[in-house]
Scaffold this active site. Sequence first.
Site, PDB file in Angstrom:
ATOM      1  CG  ASN A   9     -11.535 -40.726  -9.486  1.00  0.00           C
ATOM      2  OD1 ASN A   9     -11.677 -41.952  -9.506  1.00  0.00           O
ATOM      3  ND2 ASN A   9     -10.404 -40.127  -9.840  1.00  0.00           N
ATOM      4  CD1 TRP A  10     -15.982 -42.925  -4.984  1.00  0.00           C
ATOM      5  CD2 TRP A  10     -16.562 -45.092  -4.838  1.00  0.00           C
ATOM      6  NE1 TRP A  10     -17.292 -42.977  -4.575  1.00  0.00           N
ATOM      7  CE2 TRP A  10     -17.678 -44.290  -4.477  1.00  0.00           C
ATOM      8  CE3 TRP A  10     -16.695 -46.483  -4.813  1.00  0.00           C
ATOM      9  CZ2 TRP A  10     -18.903 -44.856  -4.105  1.00  0.00           C
ATOM     10  CZ3 TRP A  10     -17.920 -47.037  -4.447  1.00  0.00           C
ATOM     11  CH2 TRP A  10     -19.006 -46.228  -4.095  1.00  0.00           C
ATOM     12  CE  LYS A  11      -8.118 -39.634  -6.649  1.00  0.00           C
ATOM     13  NZ  LYS A  11      -6.964 -38.777  -6.725  1.00  0.00           N
ATOM     14  CG  HIS A  95      -7.573 -39.000 -12.935  1.00  0.00           C
ATOM     15  ND1 HIS A  95      -6.404 -38.968 -12.208  1.00  0.00           N
ATOM     16  CD2 HIS A  95      -8.512 -38.397 -12.162  1.00  0.00           C
ATOM     17  CE1 HIS A  95      -6.642 -38.383 -11.038  1.00  0.00           C
ATOM     18  NE2 HIS A  95      -7.912 -38.028 -10.993  1.00  0.00           N
ATOM     19  CD  GLU A  97      -4.691 -40.148  -9.195  1.00  0.00           C
ATOM     20  OE1 GLU A  97      -5.545 -41.049  -9.294  1.00  0.00           O
ATOM     21  OE2 GLU A  97      -4.766 -39.231  -8.344  1.00  0.00           O
ATOM     22  CD  GLU A 167      -9.459 -34.007 -11.625  1.00  0.00           C
ATOM     23  OE1 GLU A 167     -10.181 -34.058 -10.635  1.00  0.00           O
ATOM     24  OE2 GLU A 167      -8.838 -34.992 -12.068  1.00  0.00           O
ATOM     25  N   GLY A 173      -5.213 -34.507  -4.483  1.00  0.00           N
ATOM     26  CA  GLY A 173      -4.822 -35.322  -3.331  1.00  0.00           C
ATOM     27  C   GLY A 173      -3.779 -34.660  -2.449  1.00  0.00           C
ATOM     28  CB  SER A 213      -7.588 -30.541  -2.502  1.00  0.00           C
ATOM     29  OG  SER A 213      -6.446 -31.364  -2.625  1.00  0.00           O
ATOM     30  N   GLY A 234     -12.112 -36.474  -5.496  1.00  0.00           N
ATOM     31  CA  GLY A 234     -11.432 -37.726  -5.172  1.00  0.00           C
ATOM     32  C   GLY A 234     -11.647 -38.079  -3.713  1.00  0.00           C
ATOM     33  N   GLY A 235     -10.661 -37.736  -2.876  1.00  0.00           N
ATOM     34  CA  GLY A 235     -10.656 -38.129  -1.462  1.00  0.00           C
ATOM     35  C   GLY A 235     -11.981 -37.910  -0.735  1.00  0.00           C
TER      36      GLY A 235
HETATM   37  C1  PEP Z   1      -9.351 -36.645  -8.462  1.00  0.00           C
HETATM   38  O1  PEP Z   1      -8.992 -37.761  -8.218  1.00  0.00           O
HETATM   39  O2  PEP Z   1      -9.855 -36.407  -9.564  1.00  0.00           O
HETATM   40  C2  PEP Z   1      -9.214 -35.615  -7.431  1.00  0.00           C
HETATM   41  C3  PEP Z   1      -9.530 -34.378  -7.721  1.00  0.00           C
HETATM   42  O3  PEP Z   1      -8.751 -36.006  -6.201  1.00  0.00           O
HETATM   43  P1  PEP Z   1      -8.792 -35.167  -4.822  1.00  0.00           P
HETATM   44  O4  PEP Z   1     -10.175 -34.590  -4.692  1.00  0.00           O
HETATM   45  O5  PEP Z   1      -8.482 -36.170  -3.755  1.00  0.00           O
HETATM   46  O6  PEP Z   1      -7.751 -34.085  -4.927  1.00  0.00           O
END
Ligand code: PEP
Length: 252
Positions: A9-11, A95, A97, A167, A173, A213, A234-235
């Site tokens: 997930n590049w957000k 998600h 967010e 999640e 994040g 993470s 994500g990251g």
């Molecule tokens: C996400 O955006 O779904 C996520 C899990 O982010 P991260 O891996 O950065 O915690």
Amino acid sequence: MRKPFIAGNWKMNNTRAEARELVTALKPLVASVDGVEIAVAPTFTCLQDVAELLKGSNIELSSQNISYAAKGAYTGEISADMLKDVGCSHAIIGHSERRQYFGETDESVSKRVRAALDNGIVPIVCIGESLDEREAGKTFDVVLGQLVNGLSSVKREESATVVIAYEPVWAIGTGKTATPEQAQEVHAAIRAKLAELFGQDNADAIRLQYGGSVKASNARELLGQKDIDGALVGGASLKADDFAAIIKAAVA
Ligand code: PEP
């Protein structure tokens, strides 16, 4: 046997040029990886460019959201038809967010899931508790409530295609990962609830991703858990080497 599924997930990151650079770097790193389903979810503005580069590769394309409406007066929304047109096979839905900053609810999640399934797009449905909810001992109530309500539009015979991403919001994040045991405990409860909703066979076929993470250094242990069938990253999906290492950990 569930095929592991790793999605990035590049957000809200990357211009089109940056997205092209990232996917161009990623492709050769994972081209020979077998036995793992792989997807990336760029921003809407990058979908077209990334779709072109993914043609003929083993990486699928996901959106980060999907409208519940088919077309018309829904400013700012993108329909399932449009996503299919640009080459998306998957859509991330609900998600945390989106829930936290844009008012998405289990009800809107359920409608978006319906729109995805009606159009042959695989929904990746995100659920997870906040830190306050975990500390108040409400993890299972919250997560299973989001699951039941978010999947209220799903029929038993189509349930096996759905992907669930657990999640924990406190792990997204933040660099704080759920321990493999914490994650497995919730995944097992999710699968048990899915069996109640859709029958054991379907529950056994549904992939459950963990997200929060996930990095190359913790992926193997998380993915080694019985009910963890992949990761929503994500990251770490913004760096080709890091994302490729997570993908390889799924088959290590
Ligand atoms: C996400 O955006 O779904 C996520 C899990 O982010 P991260 O891996 O950065 O915690």
